[in-house]
Design a protein around this motif. Structure first.
Motif: not given
Ligand SMILES: NC(=O)N[C@@H](CC(=O)O)C(=O)O
Ligand SMILES: [Zn+2]
Ligand SMILES: [Zn+2]
Length: 427
Positions: A66, A154, A280, A307
């Motif tokens: 982030r 992504d 996701n 993730d």
């Molecule tokens: N995985 C998720 O649910 N969110 C990810 C985006 C992603 O990895 O597709 C994010 O950037 O918050």
């Protein structure tokens, strides 16, 4: 710094070593490995690791730091500290920041800040298209010069196949892997949880397996045509696993990753209204989870990544349809992997080291991910028998958004050593 690790269970995929012994490291390099080691000089630190796994430092190919722009959710330093606590010595940051990492100087910003302040290695992934808008290619070659380990869009898929094919051609030319988030943007149509009986009961828009599967198929076809190395992110459906298996049978350079939440939970576990179950791709069905477990066991799925997707409490407190997708994962991945996979006999401890360190290193062409004399002293020590309850308030990540708060698990990171320095030790 001279460190001696004594009597641990050394797990090294590169030579399939699985035996109890000592490891000695000095000046950031592994000097000696196996048996009982008596160093000539007194070590600065001795870690007694009886009963613990000693693995090459874990490598997480899929993290959201982030930074820049969304640092109320996480920043490079907090994310890297969470990584060290989670046993990771290298993490790859996704480019869906604000602004998007789509050119060389933004890659350099992350690398410079990480070098100065982060306790572990941070590698920044470059976006495929400018601002991730899917319209024009990002400066991929410039970012390669700046040291990206991969490209990825992504958060979404590049829907324009002509453009994506061009990106894959560039990636193939430079032997750079393409990390693919597979989601058909038109078909997903506002969905927020898996499309099944639960989405119907809860009256929530659903995400079908096909939303993922059609893009997995497309991307494998494009990888075959361009020769690009394709790494499929956060695989969640049974047909994704089947397609990766087919691609491997054809000897295509395709790898697949799975996240702990997808091999631990299904949509049956969702708590109505709790947005910590919204990610996701979504939590799928038992049949999908079983296919992921089989894929891990049979090495169809090569990588376990987190993730790690931190969000603020305020953002996650919104209604299910509005809250952002994603959960944190850096500080729960080891425990969930030990509890759900190793303890239940789905994978061996050596496979755990493969999927969390050696295979990720191979994918990005890194010399890490191995415990050999002369290799960098990145080491993770895990007590697989330690039982405890996950407490999100103890996370070093700014993100506390996890569905695993209060869950009883086994498997505790005792120490993380990065470049021969202890960057985390459990007290
Ligand atoms: N995985 C998720 O649910 N969110 C990810 C985006 C992603 O990895 O597709 C994010 O950037 O918050
Ligand atoms: Zn994604
Ligand atoms: Zn992601």
């Amino acid at each position: 710094m001279k460190i001696l690790i004594q009597k641990g269970r050394i797990l090294n995929p590169s030579d399939q070593r699985d035996e109890v012994g000592d490891i000695y490291m000095e000046d950031g390099v592994i000097q000696e490995i196996g048996g009982t080691i008596t160093p000539e000089e007194t070590p600065d630190k001795v870690i007694f690791a009886e009963g613990c796994y000693v693995m090459p430092g874990l490598i997480d190919l899929h993290v959201h730091l982030r930074d820049p722009g969304l640092t109320h959710k996480e920043d490079i330093v907090t994310g890297a500290k969470a990584a060290a606590r989670g046993g990771f010595t290298t993490i790859l940051a996704m480019p869906n920041t604000k602004p998007v990492i789509d050119c060389a100087d933004r890659v350099q910003y992350v690398h410079n800040k990480a070098k100065e302040l982060a306790p572990v290695h941070v590698l920044q992934i470059g976006a495929v298209t400018k601002q991730q808008k899917g319209e024009e290619l990002a400066d991929i070659e410039g970012m390669i010069q700046a040291g990206i380990p991969a490209i990825s869009e992504d958060g979404k898929s590049v829907m324009n196949m002509k453009l994506y094919r061009e990106a894959m051609e560039i990636a193939a030319k430079h032997d750079l892997p393409v990390f693919a988030h597979c989601e058909d943007q038109n078909m997903v149509n506002g969905g927020c949880v898996n499309e099944d009986k639960h989405s119907k009961e809860l009256g929530l828009p659903g995400i079908s397996n096909a939303v993922e599967d059609v893009i997995v198929a497309r991307d494998i076809v494009l990888a075959k045509e361009t020769g690009a190395r394709l790494h499929l992110c956060h695989c969640s459906t049974k047909d994704s696993v089947r397609m990766i298996q087919l691609a491997k049978e054809e000897k295509l350079p395709v790898t697949g990753e799975v996240c702990p939440h997808h091999f631990t939970l299904t949509s049956d576990d969702m708590v109505a209204g709790d947005t910590n179950y919204k990610m996701n791709p979504p939590l799928r069905t038992e049949a999908d989870k079983e296919a992921l477990l089989k894929g891990l066991k049979e090495d169809i799925l090569d990588v376990i990544s987190t993730d790690h997707a931190p969000h603020s409490r305020e953002e996650k407190q919104q209604p299910m349809t509005k809250a952002p997708f994603g959960i944190v994962g850096l500080e729960t991945a080891v425990a969930l992997t030990v509890t759900e996979l190793v303890d239940k006999g789905v994978i061996t401890p050596l496979q755990m080291a493969e999927k969390m360190s050696y295979n990720p290193a191979q994918i990005i062409g890194s010399d890490r991910g191995r415990l050999e004399v002369g290799s960098p002293a990145d080491v993770t020590i895990i007590d697989p028998e330690a039982e405890y309850v996950i407490d999100s308030m103890s996370f070093l990540s700014k993100g506390k958004n996890t569905p695993f708060d209060g869950r009883k698990v086994k498997g505790l990171v005792k120490a993380t050593i990065c470049d021969g320095e202890v960057v985390y030790q459990q007290d």
